[in-house]
Design an enzyme around this catalytic site. Structure first.
Site, short mmCIF file in Angstrom:
data_model
loop_
_atom_site.label_atom_id
_atom_site.label_comp_id
_atom_site.label_asym_id
_atom_site.label_seq_id
_atom_site.Cartn_x
_atom_site.Cartn_y
_atom_site.Cartn_z
CG ASN A 1 11.08 84.45 0.05
OD1 ASN A 1 11.20 83.62 -0.85
ND2 ASN A 1 9.92 84.80 0.55
CG ASN B 1 13.75 83.28 12.22
OD1 ASN B 1 13.25 83.55 13.31
ND2 ASN B 1 14.76 82.44 12.10
CB SER B 2 9.44 81.43 14.19
OG SER B 2 10.67 81.30 14.86
CB SER B 3 12.04 86.13 15.34
OG SER B 3 12.17 87.52 15.62
CE1 TYR B 4 5.94 85.38 11.38
CE2 TYR B 4 4.80 87.13 10.24
CZ TYR B 4 4.82 85.85 10.72
OH TYR B 4 3.74 85.03 10.54
CB CYS C 1 14.57 89.73 0.49
SG CYS C 1 13.45 90.72 1.50
CD GLU D 1 14.77 91.04 -3.78
OE1 GLU D 1 14.67 90.20 -2.86
OE2 GLU D 1 13.88 91.83 -4.09
CB CYS E 1 11.57 95.18 0.46
SG CYS E 1 13.08 94.64 1.26
CB CYS F 1 16.26 94.02 -1.36
SG CYS F 1 15.95 92.51 -0.41
ZN LIG Z 1 12.57 89.81 19.12
ZN LIG Z 2 13.76 92.68 0.25
#
Ligand SMILES: [Zn+2]
Ligand SMILES: [Zn+2]
Ligand SMILES: [Zn+2]
Ligand SMILES: [Zn+2]
Lengths: 142, 142, 142, 142
Positions: free
Chosen positions: A47, A50-53, A58, A60, A92, A95
């Site tokens: 995985n 990023n700071s922007s979640y 992932c 996969e 998830c 994926c």
């Molecule tokens: Zn944003």
């Molecule tokens: Zn995933």
């Protein structure tokens, strides 16, 4: 690591090593994956957050885009492993969708860090999946 | 349209109307959704695409973020409808993941444009789901 | 809150209230947004995260899909506010891309929690943007 | 193709070859990327789309997750090329965000299919970027 006779243990080992490269400073939740092509090549993934979640990718999906970008689109198995000691952790939904784009019959190995595993398939973990064929079915006029 | 006694037909009608607002210039695949809160409020959604395809947001997620942004996080039903005449089209994996964040027992209505429907649940379409609880389970040391 | 003469302060207040609805259990980073249509309607948004981090949807995109799903696609202003006391926090790249789909001249208000702000535009924060027009330009044969 | 003295032409050639592996059945818009690590390794990428459009992963992000999953997190250059004959096509906002996670000073080469290019940097195409540091700044209490 890339012959047609890959064993589940080899696939797990590849995923487990890939996990060590996880870039997961936000979740601290490391995931590794290993994908096997029909020709026996193995592509690994981890995985990458990023700071922007919402931009996290992932393990996969990392393994899948690696394979596709090297010219492979047919797969037999994908193995996923995390750091969870007591759960065979499953991909998830995003994926699962990404995997079924390449087939509903791909074997999915869910592995604990000790290498023990449960086996399922891409189609079984995304029942009644939305697939490429759906985009071509008959529609009412907009 | 927002009482505790919403009928499936009302939910479908809301989703079907929302579909007309779909911004889908790339796929031309319109989707509408309607989400019902435990308190009986209905929030609708449509898909909103982007020239960078990966930024598209589906109808189901649109309905969910609308509800959350108005203070609602508990839901009983979500209805999804497309233009497909011959298929009870199911949410993509990303949306299934987004739905289960708010519960595994949400009733999911898959509707054709004529209003006929199949019923399932958020948990059944994402079996063995990855959930918030997974992030808190015991782990091996990294 | 929805007349053609919305002031920046009203827009900030709407964004600031929306922030309180943020579902951000993973980042604990709350964001609020308020979007103004050309007709003067205001749509608000907050960030909505997911246990699969990559599925998070930011406040700006929440506000945009809400508006689109109610039939609005033309916007004059978007205001973003976070909990950061010392920074006029700017949208992430994904949101910038999502905003420019609807125009390069949308005024972007970056607000601190105290309401102080910096003003820019959607086009300036995504210079040389990838836009819908790019998908239609001349190409070499694949 | 993986020495410290990679030329821009070598980087373009790698990106151009990767483009041929694009899985873009929905947009028919092929993109290739090539990423250079500080140690001179090159990782390539192509776009990989999905029937659920929002799951598409761009070429730039493919190259980045490949590199990270092999243990590389420091980069000097990224080259992007498309099929557009008349435009130096720039990364989408999501990719710009994904790139700046790894640095604001990465050289970005925007290349036409004939190899001609414009040069910019990750920081210049995402001015006032949202970065990992932002998550750690002082905040008001929620
Ligand atoms: Zn944003
Ligand atoms: Zn995933
Ligand atoms: Zn979806
Ligand atoms: Zn991109």
């Amino acid at each position: 690591m890339s012959t047609a006779s890959t064993t589940p243990a080899e696939l797990f080992n590849a995923a487990n090593t890939a996990k060590t490269f996880a870039y997961a400073p936000y979740s601290n939740f490391r995931v590794g994956a290993a994908l096997r092509t029909t020709s026996g090549r193995i592509f690994t993934g981890c995985n990458v957050e990023n700071s922007s979640y919402g931009l996290a990718i992932c393990a996969e999906r990392t393994a899948l885009v690696k394979a596709v970008s090297e010219g492979f689109r047919e797969f037999t198995d994908i193995c996923v492993t995390t750091d969870l000691t007591d759960k065979f952790c499953s991909p998830c939904g995003a994926c699962r969708q990404f995997i079924v784009e390449f087939g509903l019959d791909i074997t999915v190995h869910l592995c604990k860090p000790d290498g023990s595993s449960q086996i399922t398939t891409s189609g079984r973990i995304l029942p009644d999946a939305f697939t490429p064929a759906d985009l071509k079915l008959d529609r009412v006029k907009a």
